[in-house]
Design a protein around this motif. Structure first.
Motif, PDB file in Angstrom:
ATOM      1  N   LYS A   1       4.946 -12.637   6.298  1.00 51.19           N
ATOM      2  CA  LYS A   1       4.902 -11.179   6.492  1.00 51.19           C
ATOM      3  C   LYS A   1       5.704 -10.423   5.430  1.00 51.19           C
ATOM      4  N   THR A   2       5.208  -9.240   5.115  1.00 55.62           N
ATOM      5  CA  THR A   2       5.907  -8.376   4.171  1.00 55.62           C
ATOM      6  C   THR A   2       5.689  -6.923   4.590  1.00 55.62           C
ATOM      7  N   THR A   3       6.421  -6.032   3.970  1.00 54.43           N
ATOM      8  CA  THR A   3       6.173  -4.609   4.227  1.00 54.43           C
ATOM      9  C   THR A   3       5.856  -3.937   2.892  1.00 54.43           C
ATOM     10  N   TYR A   4       5.027  -2.914   2.967  1.00 49.81           N
ATOM     11  CA  TYR A   4       4.678  -2.183   1.747  1.00 49.81           C
ATOM     12  C   TYR A   4       4.303  -0.764   2.162  1.00 49.81           C
ATOM     13  N   LEU A   5       4.958   0.218   1.601  1.00 49.62           N
ATOM     14  CA  LEU A   5       4.708   1.634   1.911  1.00 49.62           C
ATOM     15  C   LEU A   5       4.790   1.901   3.417  1.00 49.62           C
ATOM     16  N   GLY A   6       5.717   1.236   4.051  1.00 44.35           N
ATOM     17  CA  GLY A   6       5.872   1.435   5.497  1.00 44.35           C
ATOM     18  C   GLY A   6       4.840   0.690   6.329  1.00 44.35           C
ATOM     19  N   LEU A   7       3.963  -0.054   5.691  1.00 41.96           N
ATOM     20  CA  LEU A   7       2.939  -0.801   6.429  1.00 41.96           C
ATOM     21  C   LEU A   7       3.449  -2.223   6.664  1.00 41.96           C
ATOM     22  N   ASN A   8       3.221  -2.735   7.866  1.00 44.25           N
ATOM     23  CA  ASN A   8       3.573  -4.135   8.141  1.00 44.25           C
ATOM     24  C   ASN A   8       2.375  -4.993   7.792  1.00 44.25           C
ATOM     25  N   LEU A   9       2.528  -5.834   6.791  1.00 43.43           N
ATOM     26  CA  LEU A   9       1.391  -6.634   6.323  1.00 43.43           C
ATOM     27  C   LEU A   9       1.614  -8.103   6.659  1.00 43.43           C
ATOM     28  N   LYS A  10       0.499  -8.798   6.929  1.00 45.85           N
ATOM     29  CA  LYS A  10       0.656 -10.200   7.364  1.00 45.85           C
ATOM     30  C   LYS A  10       0.986 -11.135   6.213  1.00 45.85           C
ATOM     31  N   ASN A  11       0.752 -10.701   4.994  1.00 49.89           N
ATOM     32  CA  ASN A  11       1.111 -11.509   3.812  1.00 49.89           C
ATOM     33  C   ASN A  11       1.076 -10.597   2.579  1.00 49.89           C
ATOM     34  N   PRO A  12       1.531 -11.090   1.418  1.00 50.36           N
ATOM     35  CA  PRO A  12       1.595 -10.202   0.228  1.00 50.36           C
ATOM     36  C   PRO A  12       0.314 -10.129  -0.599  1.00 50.36           C
ATOM     37  N   LEU A  13      -0.785 -10.686  -0.083  1.00 52.07           N
ATOM     38  CA  LEU A  13      -2.020 -10.694  -0.889  1.00 52.07           C
ATOM     39  C   LEU A  13      -2.889  -9.471  -0.557  1.00 52.07           C
ATOM     40  N   VAL A  14      -2.966  -8.560  -1.490  1.00 53.29           N
ATOM     41  CA  VAL A  14      -3.715  -7.307  -1.287  1.00 53.29           C
ATOM     42  C   VAL A  14      -4.856  -7.235  -2.299  1.00 53.29           C
ATOM     43  N   ALA A  15      -6.013  -6.802  -1.842  1.00 51.60           N
ATOM     44  CA  ALA A  15      -7.140  -6.618  -2.770  1.00 51.60           C
ATOM     45  C   ALA A  15      -6.933  -5.290  -3.494  1.00 51.60           C
ATOM     46  N   GLY A  16      -6.737  -5.352  -4.818  1.00 54.90           N
ATOM     47  CA  GLY A  16      -6.476  -4.145  -5.600  1.00 54.90           C
ATOM     48  C   GLY A  16      -7.712  -3.270  -5.734  1.00 54.90           C
ATOM     49  N   ALA A  17      -7.504  -2.079  -6.274  1.00 53.19           N
ATOM     50  CA  ALA A  17      -8.605  -1.116  -6.430  1.00 53.19           C
ATOM     51  C   ALA A  17      -9.722  -1.738  -7.260  1.00 53.19           C
ATOM     52  N   SER A  18     -10.911  -1.720  -6.715  1.00 49.81           N
ATOM     53  CA  SER A  18     -12.032  -2.380  -7.393  1.00 49.81           C
ATOM     54  C   SER A  18     -13.331  -1.999  -6.704  1.00 49.81           C
ATOM     55  N   PRO A  19     -14.443  -2.390  -7.292  1.00 51.40           N
ATOM     56  CA  PRO A  19     -15.730  -2.017  -6.680  1.00 51.40           C
ATOM     57  C   PRO A  19     -16.026  -2.727  -5.359  1.00 51.40           C
ATOM     58  N   PHE A  20     -15.200  -3.704  -4.940  1.00 50.51           N
ATOM     59  CA  PHE A  20     -15.500  -4.401  -3.682  1.00 50.51           C
ATOM     60  C   PHE A  20     -15.683  -3.407  -2.532  1.00 50.51           C
ATOM     61  N   ALA A  21     -14.850  -2.363  -2.556  1.00 51.35           N
ATOM     62  CA  ALA A  21     -14.862  -1.427  -1.424  1.00 51.35           C
ATOM     63  C   ALA A  21     -16.150  -0.606  -1.331  1.00 51.35           C
ATOM     64  N   HIS A  22     -17.028  -0.749  -2.333  1.00 56.36           N
ATOM     65  CA  HIS A  22     -18.332  -0.072  -2.232  1.00 56.36           C
ATOM     66  C   HIS A  22     -19.203  -0.756  -1.172  1.00 56.36           C
TER      67      HIS A  22
END
Ligand SMILES: Cc1cc2nc3c(=O)[nH]c(=O)nc-3n(C[C@H](O)[C@H](O)[C@H](O)COP(=O)(O)O)c2cc1C
Length: 334
Positions: free
Chosen positions: A5-26
């Motif tokens: 677990k980690t925290t980022y921008l006040g969010l409680n996240l289950k791990n440090p792996l985040v999908a960065g800004a990219s076309p996936f979200a389309h």
């Protein structure tokens, strides 16, 4: 099993792996796959200032065109070319993603002028964004503009956006700012809770036969990690802000490097584009195994162990390292 677990921008996240800004979200199915493969949050592709500006200019053109060409058009309402604007479509996609997944979704705005950003940031907040990433991506080619003017305009933008919403804001920066630590401190004071280091400029290439400029969006390799890792090791020792390492994270060991440097999260884009979204699950499994093998119980415990203020020979993060690296290379070759 280590505690990831980690925290980022006040969010409680289950791990440090985040999908960065990219076309996936389309694509909703890809967003679902990212969640199913374990990523702890997703950053949407950016809504670009140019898209909004271009759109309003186009709308202006169509509306004025109708009224100028015929006198009777004063009372004739010209239909706008497209009812749904880029911004509307972006907000609608954000809402769809929020309905489809449970992990936090970070919206991304890319621009440098305040313009319509305030209203947009508020709309993104209303649409359910968990945080906002401001991607300050600009090529300053005007020779009249000084560093101070440029930085002041960035700080002004950050301040205005942060004041206008309750969402946590992260600022994504390019590595080319002259005095990065000073700028980060100002941006933090202006309200930014976190920083994404770094943005990657898509460098155009030259076609020397056709004398044309070619657009390229090359993917990264693990070799690109050193730059953001070094700056996060320095900046996280100076500032209590959150840090996302973006650029060159491809393996579990890269994630470890990022976290040890002091990053709260590591963003990944290229690896997923190259090897598919399934790479996320492999990275997380290997990350966990690495921690177990090396006696780390939690990400919290591992975070920042290679920070500037914690390593005995921190000068390797500074310029002195440049000279010794060159010398050691000389010694090997000559
Ligand atoms: C195809 C592609 C599209 C991207 N689109 C965006 C974007 O819309 N907004 C943004 O801030 N960064 C965007 N990026 C940059 C990534 O978010 C990330 O900062 C960069 O790729 C470095 O991470 P990586 O080494 O994992 O690729 C894009 C990158 C790629 C390759």
């Amino acid at each position: 099993m280590a505690d990831l677990k980690t925290t980022y921008l006040g969010l409680n996240l289950k791990n440090p792996l985040v999908a960065g800004a990219s076309p996936f979200a389309h694509h909703l199915d890809l967003v679902k796959q990212l969640e199913d493969n374990g990523v702890s949050a997703i950053v949407m592709y950016s809504l670009f200032e140019e898209e909004i500006t271009h759109e309003s200019l186009r709308l202006d053109y169509f509306l004025n065109k109708g009224t100028e060409s015929q006198p009777e058009a004063q009372t004739y309402l010209v239909e706008p070319p497209e009812i749904l604007s880029f911004a509307d479509r972006y907000i609608a996609q954000l809402q769809r993603i929020k309905e489809a997944v449970e992990i936090p979704v970070i919206a991304s705005l890319n621009g440098t002028s305040i313009g319509g950003w305030i209203k947009l940031a508020q709309q993104l907040q209303a649409a359910g964004a968990d945080a906002l990433e401001l991607n300050i991506y600009s090529m300053v080619i005007d020779p009249q503009l000084t560093c101070d003017q440029v930085e002041k305009s960035y700080i002004n933008l950050i301040e205005e956006v942060c004041k206008s919403i309750n969402l946590p804001v992260a600022v994504k920066l390019s590595p080319y700012l002259t005095a990065l630590p000073h700028f980060l401190a100002r941006a933090y004071k202006a309200g930014a809770e976190g920083f994404v280091l770094f943005n990657r400029f898509m460098q155009p290439d030259f076609d020397i036969q056709s004398l044309d400029i070619i657009r390229k969006a090359p993917l990264s390799s693990s070799a690109d990690l050193s730059l953001p890792a070094r700056w996060i090791a320095i900046a996280s020792a100076q500032l209590k802000a959150d840090f996302a390492l973006s650029g060159g994270v491809h393996t579990a060991e890269d994630m470890v490097r990022g976290v040890m440097a002091g990053a709260n999260v590591t963003y990944v884009v290229s690896e997923f584009l190259q090897h598919g979204i399934g790479a996320a699950a492999t990275m997380l499994q290997n990350f966990n195994d690495w921690m177990d093998r090396n006696g780390y119980d939690s990400v919290k415990q591992m975070r920042g162990v290679l920070r500037y203020d914690k390593v005995p020979n921190a000068t390797v993060y500074e310029r002195a390292n440049y000279i010794s690296s060159l010398k050691s290379f000389d010694e090997k070759v000559l």
